[in-house]
Design a protein around this motif. Structure first.
Motif, mmCIF file in Angstrom:
data_model
loop_
_atom_site.group_PDB
_atom_site.id
_atom_site.type_symbol
_atom_site.label_atom_id
_atom_site.label_comp_id
_atom_site.label_asym_id
_atom_site.label_seq_id
_atom_site.Cartn_x
_atom_site.Cartn_y
_atom_site.Cartn_z
ATOM 1 N N THR A 150 47.633 48.056 48.060
ATOM 2 C CA THR A 150 46.186 48.095 47.875
ATOM 3 C C THR A 150 45.875 48.674 46.501
ATOM 4 N N ALA A 151 44.623 48.546 46.084
ATOM 5 C CA ALA A 151 44.212 49.154 44.815
ATOM 6 C C ALA A 151 44.456 50.661 44.859
ATOM 7 N N THR A 152 44.203 51.265 46.009
ATOM 8 C CA THR A 152 44.408 52.716 46.153
ATOM 9 C C THR A 152 45.881 53.074 46.047
ATOM 10 N N ARG A 208 41.582 54.033 40.054
ATOM 11 C CA ARG A 208 41.530 52.987 41.067
ATOM 12 C C ARG A 208 40.626 51.850 40.601
ATOM 13 N N GLN A 209 39.526 52.182 39.939
ATOM 14 C CA GLN A 209 38.613 51.156 39.443
ATOM 15 C C GLN A 209 39.303 50.270 38.407
ATOM 16 N N ALA A 210 40.086 50.880 37.541
ATOM 17 C CA ALA A 210 40.832 50.097 36.546
ATOM 18 C C ALA A 210 41.858 49.199 37.234
ATOM 19 N N VAL A 211 42.535 49.742 38.249
ATOM 20 C CA VAL A 211 43.506 48.949 39.014
ATOM 21 C C VAL A 211 42.802 47.752 39.655
ATOM 22 N N ALA A 212 41.623 47.967 40.227
ATOM 23 C CA ALA A 212 40.876 46.877 40.857
ATOM 24 C C ALA A 212 40.546 45.784 39.842
ATOM 25 N N LYS A 213 40.186 46.166 38.635
ATOM 26 C CA LYS A 213 39.886 45.176 37.591
ATOM 27 C C LYS A 213 41.141 44.405 37.201
ATOM 28 N N HIS A 214 42.259 45.107 37.063
ATOM 29 C CA HIS A 214 43.529 44.438 36.739
ATOM 30 C C HIS A 214 43.942 43.487 37.862
ATOM 31 N N LEU A 215 43.748 43.920 39.108
ATOM 32 C CA LEU A 215 44.074 43.061 40.245
ATOM 33 C C LEU A 215 43.213 41.801 40.239
ATOM 34 N N GLY A 274 46.117 33.507 39.811
ATOM 35 C CA GLY A 274 46.963 33.113 40.926
ATOM 36 C C GLY A 274 48.285 33.836 41.048
ATOM 37 N N LEU A 275 48.492 34.883 40.254
ATOM 38 C CA LEU A 275 49.755 35.625 40.347
ATOM 39 C C LEU A 275 49.837 36.492 41.590
ATOM 40 N N ILE A 276 48.686 36.880 42.102
ATOM 41 C CA ILE A 276 48.653 37.661 43.336
ATOM 42 C C ILE A 276 47.585 37.069 44.241
ATOM 43 N N HIS A 277 47.683 37.405 45.520
ATOM 44 C CA HIS A 277 46.681 36.990 46.495
ATOM 45 C C HIS A 277 46.334 38.193 47.356
ATOM 46 N N ALA A 278 45.086 38.256 47.777
ATOM 47 C CA ALA A 278 44.606 39.374 48.588
ATOM 48 C C ALA A 278 44.374 38.922 50.016
ATOM 49 N N THR A 279 44.692 39.824 50.920
ATOM 50 C CA THR A 279 44.400 39.629 52.333
ATOM 51 C C THR A 279 43.528 40.796 52.773
ATOM 52 N N PRO A 280 42.310 40.519 53.276
ATOM 53 C CA PRO A 280 41.446 41.609 53.742
ATOM 54 C C PRO A 280 42.081 42.339 54.932
ATOM 55 N N ALA A 281 41.974 43.657 54.913
ATOM 56 C CA ALA A 281 42.459 44.495 56.023
ATOM 57 C C ALA A 281 41.507 45.676 56.149
ATOM 58 N N GLY A 282 40.493 45.528 56.977
ATOM 59 C CA GLY A 282 39.485 46.581 57.092
ATOM 60 C C GLY A 282 38.710 46.688 55.799
ATOM 61 N N ARG A 283 38.613 47.907 55.281
ATOM 62 C CA ARG A 283 37.875 48.142 54.039
ATOM 63 C C ARG A 283 38.717 47.883 52.795
ATOM 64 N N GLU A 284 40.000 47.692 52.981
ATOM 65 C CA GLU A 284 40.920 47.472 51.858
ATOM 66 C C GLU A 284 41.317 46.006 51.772
ATOM 67 N N ARG A 285 41.928 45.667 50.684
ATOM 68 C CA ARG A 285 42.535 44.354 50.495
ATOM 69 C C ARG A 285 43.998 44.604 50.147
ATOM 70 N N HIS A 286 44.882 43.901 50.820
ATOM 71 C CA HIS A 286 46.314 44.019 50.554
ATOM 72 C C HIS A 286 46.724 42.882 49.614
ATOM 73 N N TYR A 287 47.318 43.270 48.498
ATOM 74 C CA TYR A 287 47.709 42.301 47.478
ATOM 75 C C TYR A 287 49.205 42.060 47.552
ATOM 76 N N ARG A 288 49.578 40.791 47.356
ATOM 77 C CA ARG A 288 50.987 40.428 47.296
ATOM 78 C C ARG A 288 51.160 39.438 46.145
ATOM 79 N N VAL A 289 52.371 39.400 45.605
ATOM 80 C CA VAL A 289 52.675 38.498 44.500
ATOM 81 C C VAL A 289 52.870 37.086 45.047
ATOM 82 N N ASP A 290 52.311 36.129 44.353
ATOM 83 C CA ASP A 290 52.557 34.722 44.670
ATOM 84 C C ASP A 290 53.824 34.329 43.911
ATOM 85 N N GLU A 291 54.929 34.288 44.631
ATOM 86 C CA GLU A 291 56.217 34.072 43.977
ATOM 87 C C GLU A 291 56.336 32.685 43.348
ATOM 88 N N ALA A 292 55.645 31.693 43.892
ATOM 89 C CA ALA A 292 55.673 30.361 43.290
ATOM 90 C C ALA A 292 54.991 30.381 41.919
#
Length: 116
Positions: free
Chosen positions: A32-34, A44-51, A58-76
């Protein structure tokens, strides 16, 4: 050899904080950004902008999880970036070999002319 380069992708990868974020997500799995901000020298705000930049290309994708978003790398997409870099590297290697051959020919020509 002509190589198509995705400028937006390379602009996103060009930032050292974003490269570190990709490394962290690859080594530690989704984050997460946190959680990322706790491991980086930026807010954290800077991290959110970078994310957002990484997500936009398309290098990463977010999945909502409650109040947070979980980011993962798009390996393709990361593999596409690596392929582009390899192609650009091969193009420059070929150019440098040609420059070396030209420089060596000039040097041989100079040495041949000195022998007269």
């Amino acid at each position: 050899m002509s190589t198509t380069v995705d400028d937006a992708l390379w602009s996103a990868i060009g930032d050292p904080i974003r490269r570190t974020m990709i490394d962290l997500l690859l080594s530690g799995g989704p984050g997460t950004a946190t959680s990322l901000s706790e491991r980086l020298p930026v807010t954290r705000q800077a991290v959110a902008k970078h994310l957002a930049v990484l997500d936009r290309v398309g290098l990463i994708h977010a999945t909502p999880a409650g109040r947070e978003r979980h980011y993962r790398v798009d390996e393709a997409q990361l593999a596409r970036a690596v392929a582009q870099l390899s192609a650009v590297g091969a193009t420059w290697d070929a150019r440098l070999r040609r420059i070396k051959r030209i420089a060596e020919a000039i040097e041989r020509n100079r040495n041949d002319n000195r022998g007269d």
